[in-house]
Scaffold this active site. Structure first.
Site, mmCIF file in Angstrom:
data_model
loop_
_atom_site.group_PDB
_atom_site.id
_atom_site.type_symbol
_atom_site.label_atom_id
_atom_site.label_comp_id
_atom_site.label_asym_id
_atom_site.label_seq_id
_atom_site.Cartn_x
_atom_site.Cartn_y
_atom_site.Cartn_z
ATOM 1 N N SER A 174 82.985 60.809 81.408
ATOM 2 C CA SER A 174 81.567 60.753 81.746
ATOM 3 C C SER A 174 81.293 61.654 82.948
ATOM 4 C CB SER A 174 81.150 59.294 82.004
ATOM 5 O OG SER A 174 79.763 59.193 82.255
ATOM 6 N N THR A 175 80.796 61.084 84.044
ATOM 7 C CA THR A 175 80.347 61.864 85.206
ATOM 8 C C THR A 175 81.430 62.809 85.722
ATOM 9 O OG1 THR A 175 79.041 59.941 85.834
ATOM 10 C CG2 THR A 175 79.288 61.670 87.487
ATOM 11 N N HIS A 201 79.950 61.277 77.683
ATOM 12 C CA HIS A 201 78.560 60.845 77.880
ATOM 13 C C HIS A 201 77.713 62.081 78.166
ATOM 14 C CE1 HIS A 201 80.078 56.650 79.418
ATOM 15 N NE2 HIS A 201 80.255 56.812 78.126
ATOM 16 N N MET A 294 81.518 57.054 85.749
ATOM 17 C CA MET A 294 81.020 55.817 86.343
ATOM 18 C C MET A 294 81.164 54.658 85.374
ATOM 19 S SD MET A 294 77.566 56.611 88.503
ATOM 20 C CE MET A 294 76.972 58.015 87.598
ATOM 21 N N ASP A 297 82.967 51.840 80.777
ATOM 22 C CA ASP A 297 82.973 52.108 79.337
ATOM 23 C C ASP A 297 84.359 52.574 78.904
ATOM 24 O OD1 ASP A 297 82.090 52.537 76.715
ATOM 25 O OD2 ASP A 297 81.619 54.638 77.145
#
Length: 354
Positions: A174-175, A201, A294, A297
Site C-alpha cells: 500500500s502506502t 492499494h 498503513m 490489510d
C-alpha cells in the site's frame, strides 16, 4: 504539531485542503503556494514537516518542483493527482523521484472520505522527515550526522527459513509501495520459475500505467490482470484498482481470479483475498510478501496462507514508508523472514528455486 505546506494552483483546492487538514488538531497548515516556484521559496523560509504537491501547475510543474525540493530542501511529499493517464504516469515518476505517497483529486467528490484519507496519509508520511533529509543529503553528497539505524527486526523475533521450491509469489502493498515493488521486481531474472500476483492499494486509473511502467523496466513481463489469466513463470499480474485479485484451481491448473467481490471490502484490492485464496488453492507452493503500507490489510489472509503451508516475508520497519501492514503480520507471529527492501528480491529468488 505537523506543519504542512499546501501547493496547488487552484484557489478552491488550496482552501479545501487547508480546511480538511486543519480538522485534525495535530495538523497545522503553515502556508500555501500557487505554483512550484512559490512553493520552493516558502519551503526554504518556513519550518514545515511535509508538502502536499499538485501534479499539474503553471510556471513550474509538480515533478520539476519535487526534483528541486529534493535537491535543495528534502521533505516528505504527498502528490495530489488527477486521475488522467498523464496524471497517473507523472505521479508514478514522482514516487520514483522521492514522493512518498499520493492522493487522487477525484476522491474530493466524497469530501468526508477524502479528508479522512488525506489526514491519515499526512500523519503517517510526516514521520519520515528525518529519514528523507538523511537520504537526500547522502544522495546530494552532503555528509549527514551519524544516526543509529533501527534494527531490521525486533530483537526477540525468531526467523525461520522459507524453504522451496515455490511457484507462486503473492505481494501485498500500500502506502509508499510503487517504488518498492519496482525495486523488487526489477531485480528478478526473466526466467524466474514462478508467477507473481500483486495487490497494490491504488485507484483504477493508476494500475494500468503502473503495470506498463513495471513492464518497461523489469526483465520479467508485467501486465494488468484479467479474470482467467493463466499462470506464467516470469510474469507478474497487477490487480486492477477497484477490484480484487485471487487464485482458483481450474482442474489441476491454477488461474487468476479478478472479481468485484467482496464489494464491501475497505480496500480494493484487498490483500486479504489474495493471501487467503493463494493459501487455500496452492498452500506450500506459495510465497507471500508483505510490503510497506498503513493498517493491517492482509494479516487475516496471511494467517490462512501460513496455516496451509505458505511462507511469508515481511518488509522491515527500517525500510518501510509506513510500517503498518508488515507490522501486523510480524506482531501476529506470521512472518518467516523480516528483510530490508533491497534484500527481498534475493530471498524470493532463493525460495522460489528451493
Amino acid at each position: 504539531m505537523i506543519r504542512v505546506l499546501v501547493v496547488d494552483d487552484s484557489t478552491f483546492m488550496r482552501n479545501a485542503l487547508v480546511a480538511l487538514l486543519e480538522q485534525d488538531p495535530d495538523i497545522k497548515v503553515a502556508a500555501t503556494a500557487r505554483d512550484g516556484q512559490e512553493a520552493l521559496k516558502k519551503a526554504a523560509e518556513l519550518d514545515v514537516d511535509i508538502v502536499t504537491l499538485d501534479v499539474e501547475m503553471p510556471r513550474l510543474d509538480g515533478l520539476s518542483t519535487l526534483q528541486e525540493l529534493m535537491r535543495t530542501n528534502p521533505l516528505p511529499v504527498i502528490m495530489v493527482s488527477s486521475l488522467t493517464e498523464s496524471g497517473a504516469e507523472t505521479t508514478l515518476k514522482a514516487m520514483e523521484q522521492g514522493a512518498l505517497d499520493f492522493i487522487p483529486k477525484t476522491m474530493s467528490n466524497d469530501r468526508d472520505r477524502f479528508g479522512v484519507e488525506l489526514r491519515r496519509k499526512v500523519k503517517a508520511v510526516a514521520r519520515k522527515k528525518t529519514i528523507i533529509k538523511m537520504k537526500y543529503r547522502r544522495i546530494n553528497h552532503i555528509v549527514p550526522p551519524v544516526v543509529p539505524r533501527p534494527p531490521s527486526q525486533p530483537a526477540d523475533y525468531v526467523q525461520t527459513p522459507c524453504r522451496g521450491p515455490r511457484d507462486l509469489v503473492v505481494i501485498g502493498v500500500s502506502t509508499g509501495g510503487p517504488p518498492v515493488v519496482q525495486k523488487v521486481l526489477a531485480a528478478l531474472p526473466a526466467d524466474i520459475p514462478a508467477c507473481i500476483l500483486i495487490a497494490q492499494h491504488m485507484p483504477a486509473a493508476f494500475t494500468g500505467p503502473f503495470a506498463k511502467r513495471l513492464d518497461s523496466v523489469c526483465k520479467i513481463s508485467v501486465s494488468e490482470a484479467e479474470n482467467g489469466d493463466k499462470f506464467k513463470n516470469g510474469h507478474a499480474y497487477v490487480c486492477p484498482g477497484g477490484k480484487h485479485i485471487g487464485v482458483r484451481m481450474r482442474g489441476p491448473l491454477p488461474e487468476v481470479v479478478v472479481t468485484e467481490e467482496p464489494r464491501k471490502a475497505l480496500y480494493k484490492p484487498t490483500v486479504n483475498v489474495l493471501m487467503e485464496t493463494a493459501g487455500r488453492a496452492m498452500g506450500r507452493r506459495t510465497l507471500g510478501v508483505m510490503l510497506t503500507g498503513m493498517g493491517s490489510d492482509g494479516c487475516d489472509g496471511a494467517k490462512v496462507l501460513r496455516e496451509k503451508g505458505g511462507c511469508l516475508i515481511a518488509q522491515s520497519e527500517a525500510s518501510c514508508v509506513v510500517y503498518g501492514m508488515p507490522k501486523a503480520v510480524v506482531d501476529a507471529g506470521l512472518a518467516n523472514l523480516i528483510l530490508d527492501a533491497e534484500d527481498i528480491a534475493k530471498a524470493i529468488i532463493a525460495t522460489v528455486k528451493g
